[in-house]
Scaffold this active site. Structure first.
Site, PDB file in Angstrom:
ATOM      1  N   LEU A 155      -5.919  -0.490 -54.809  1.00 19.14           N
ATOM      2  CA  LEU A 155      -4.678  -1.319 -53.891  1.00 19.14           C
ATOM      3  C   LEU A 155      -3.819  -0.803 -53.421  1.00 19.14           C
ATOM      4  O   LEU A 155      -3.976  -0.299 -52.160  1.00 19.14           O
ATOM      5  CB  LEU A 155      -4.361  -2.534 -54.073  1.00 19.14           C
ATOM      6  CG  LEU A 155      -4.008  -3.713 -53.204  1.00 19.14           C
ATOM      7  CD1 LEU A 155      -4.946  -4.327 -52.616  1.00 19.14           C
ATOM      8  CD2 LEU A 155      -3.500  -4.949 -54.097  1.00 19.14           C
ATOM      9  N   CYS A 156      -2.942   0.128 -54.090  1.00 24.25           N
ATOM     10  CA  CYS A 156      -1.362   0.869 -53.830  1.00 24.25           C
ATOM     11  C   CYS A 156      -1.468   1.643 -55.289  1.00 24.25           C
ATOM     12  O   CYS A 156      -1.503   0.998 -56.484  1.00 24.25           O
ATOM     13  CB  CYS A 156      -1.318   0.009 -53.340  1.00 24.25           C
ATOM     14  SG  CYS A 156       0.290  -1.999 -54.195  1.00 24.25           S
ATOM     15  N   LYS A 157      -0.568   3.288 -55.485  1.00 23.91           N
ATOM     16  CA  LYS A 157       0.009   3.175 -55.836  1.00 23.91           C
ATOM     17  C   LYS A 157       1.762   3.504 -56.036  1.00 23.91           C
ATOM     18  O   LYS A 157       2.091   4.410 -54.977  1.00 23.91           O
ATOM     19  CB  LYS A 157      -0.571   4.788 -56.034  1.00 23.91           C
ATOM     20  CG  LYS A 157      -0.108   5.702 -56.963  1.00 23.91           C
ATOM     21  CD  LYS A 157      -1.410   6.907 -57.380  1.00 23.91           C
ATOM     22  CE  LYS A 157      -0.849   7.560 -58.544  1.00 23.91           C
ATOM     23  NZ  LYS A 157      -1.600   8.663 -58.831  1.00 23.91           N
TER      24      LYS A 157
ATOM     25  N   SER B  47       4.057   2.645 -61.562  1.00 19.20           N
ATOM     26  CA  SER B  47       2.176   2.488 -61.588  1.00 19.20           C
ATOM     27  C   SER B  47       1.485   2.242 -60.442  1.00 19.20           C
ATOM     28  O   SER B  47       1.344   2.749 -59.148  1.00 19.20           O
ATOM     29  CB  SER B  47       2.960   0.559 -61.273  1.00 19.20           C
ATOM     30  OG  SER B  47       3.569   0.142 -59.779  1.00 19.20           O
ATOM     31  N   GLU B  48       0.105   2.207 -61.212  1.00 16.11           N
ATOM     32  CA  GLU B  48      -0.826   1.567 -59.756  1.00 16.11           C
ATOM     33  C   GLU B  48      -1.585  -0.291 -60.056  1.00 16.11           C
ATOM     34  O   GLU B  48      -1.582  -0.482 -61.282  1.00 16.11           O
ATOM     35  CB  GLU B  48      -2.096   2.667 -60.797  1.00 16.11           C
ATOM     36  CG  GLU B  48      -1.284   4.104 -60.281  1.00 16.11           C
ATOM     37  CD  GLU B  48      -2.623   5.205 -60.818  1.00 16.11           C
ATOM     38  OE1 GLU B  48      -3.556   4.640 -61.646  1.00 16.11           O
ATOM     39  OE2 GLU B  48      -2.964   5.826 -60.438  1.00 16.11           O
ATOM     40  N   VAL B  49      -1.536  -0.383 -58.486  1.00 15.93           N
ATOM     41  CA  VAL B  49      -2.426  -1.529 -59.080  1.00 15.93           C
ATOM     42  C   VAL B  49      -3.712  -1.809 -58.128  1.00 15.93           C
ATOM     43  O   VAL B  49      -3.817  -0.883 -57.101  1.00 15.93           O
ATOM     44  CB  VAL B  49      -1.598  -2.239 -57.818  1.00 15.93           C
ATOM     45  CG1 VAL B  49      -1.987  -3.651 -57.743  1.00 15.93           C
ATOM     46  CG2 VAL B  49      -0.861  -2.194 -58.259  1.00 15.93           C
TER      47      VAL B  49
ATOM     48  N   GLU C  90      -3.102 -13.081 -60.362  1.00 19.23           N
ATOM     49  CA  GLU C  90      -4.013 -14.076 -59.563  1.00 19.23           C
ATOM     50  C   GLU C  90      -4.242 -13.129 -58.184  1.00 19.23           C
ATOM     51  O   GLU C  90      -3.548 -12.302 -57.807  1.00 19.23           O
ATOM     52  CB  GLU C  90      -4.125 -15.447 -59.062  1.00 19.23           C
ATOM     53  CG  GLU C  90      -2.661 -15.038 -58.166  1.00 19.23           C
ATOM     54  CD  GLU C  90      -1.409 -17.071 -57.828  1.00 19.23           C
ATOM     55  OE1 GLU C  90      -2.902 -17.435 -57.451  1.00 19.23           O
ATOM     56  OE2 GLU C  90      -0.973 -16.797 -56.981  1.00 19.23           O
TER      57      GLU C  90
ATOM     58  N   ASP D 121      14.098  -6.206 -53.308  1.00 15.94           N
ATOM     59  CA  ASP D 121      12.333  -4.982 -53.598  1.00 15.94           C
ATOM     60  C   ASP D 121      11.676  -6.058 -51.748  1.00 15.94           C
ATOM     61  O   ASP D 121      10.538  -5.767 -51.940  1.00 15.94           O
ATOM     62  CB  ASP D 121      11.874  -4.099 -53.861  1.00 15.94           C
ATOM     63  CG  ASP D 121      11.310  -3.008 -52.774  1.00 15.94           C
ATOM     64  OD1 ASP D 121      11.829  -2.647 -51.988  1.00 15.94           O
ATOM     65  OD2 ASP D 121       9.955  -2.277 -53.633  1.00 15.94           O
TER      66      ASP D 121
END
Length: 285
Positions: A12-14, A18-20, A98, A143
């Site tokens: 999803l994003c980096k 972190s990585e999601v 979730e 943020d």
């Protein structure tokens, strides 16, 4: 391990730490968001639960407290993303949250098609209310930006979820000096090397998000401070007033989050969506 219980679908994003991924629980096929954080980048905080002290991930504690799920007397805040599970592996921590169906972040949402002002007001009513409840629960996100706001597209009224408390802190630790968040959205007082406070910063970042939606342009605090900022075209006077108040360069001149809820830009939405709350507000304001 967490890998046995959840399956990753796509990145999803980096971020810097972190990585999601989007994914699903193997046993129930429930859609989830899976955040991987390297152990060396995880900050822990001591939590006292029924007389026992535990080390818990600060980001998780902030997220749960922002949602009103930790301490007695907290305010329920359903706009904060829901925590489903945590896995402590050898080299990383996995946080499972979730995932609403057909959901995108705020930047993707506005890039798909222009957001009419009426719809933007509905979205920002939810964001302001969620931010107010977070602050009442003692949590400073630090943020808030469109990338950290999820919106689902499968309803007439977009439903907001706030994510990523990795830059957050407790309001009781203010005033703050070091800034953790997205540099181009930092408040002017930090650029001036002054301390900054939670509520004035959150109000600033709400203004930044609305500015981006109204102008469909990028935002940089330093550039904004140097420009002669004029009225934003193609939006109402009340929307421009909301923006100018949130983006006041002097934090003392910015409204409180409660003030923003009573601003005509969102108050008319409050009247439309929540008539009972509207009448309560009329009696108490």
């Amino acid at each position: 391990s967490g890998h046995d219980l959840v399956s990753k679908l796509e990145l999803l994003c980096k971020g810097g730490f972190s990585e999601v991924y989007t994914g699903e629980c193997r046993s129930t096929s429930t859609p989830v968001v899976i955040k991987h954080i390297s152990k060396k980048d995880v900050e822990f905080v001591k939590v006292n639960c029924q007389g026992n002290v535990y080390d818990e991930i600060l980001e998780v504690v902030l997220m749960e407290q922002a949602a009103g799920r930790l301490c007695d007397g907290s305010f329920e805040n359903p706009a904060v993303i829901g925590l489903m599970d945590i896995f402590h592996l050898k080299t990383e921590v996995i946080i499972v949250m979730e995932r609403l169906p057909d959901t995108v972040d705020g930047l993707d949402y506005i890039c798909e098609e222009p957001v009419p002002e009426g719809q933007a007001k509905v979205i920002f009513k939810q964001i302001v209310n969620a931010a107010l409840l977070m602050h009442k629960n003692g949590v400073f996100h630090r943020d808030l930006k469109l990338n950290n706001i999820l919106l689902n597209r499968n309803k007439g009224t977009p439903e907001v979820r706030i994510i990523d408390f990795g830059c957050g802190d407790f309001i009781e630790n203010e005033p703050f000096r070091d800034f953790y968040g997205t540099p181009v959205y930092e408040p002017p007082e930090h650029i001036r090397e002054e301390t900054y406070k939670a509520e004035a910063t959150t109000v600033w970042q709400i203004g930044v998000m609305l500015y981006i939606i109204c102008t469909m342009d990028s935002f940089d605090t330093l550039v904004y401070m140097e420009e002669d900022n004029e009225v934003v075209e193609n939006v109402s006077m009340e929307c421009n007033d909301f923006l100018s108040q949130c983006l006041a360069l002097d934090p003392m001149q910015r409204p409180t989050l409660e003030d923003l809820l009573l601003h005509p830009c969102v108050f008319h939405i409050l009247k439309h969506m929540y008539p009972v709350l509207y009448h309560i507000s009329c009696r108490t304001s």
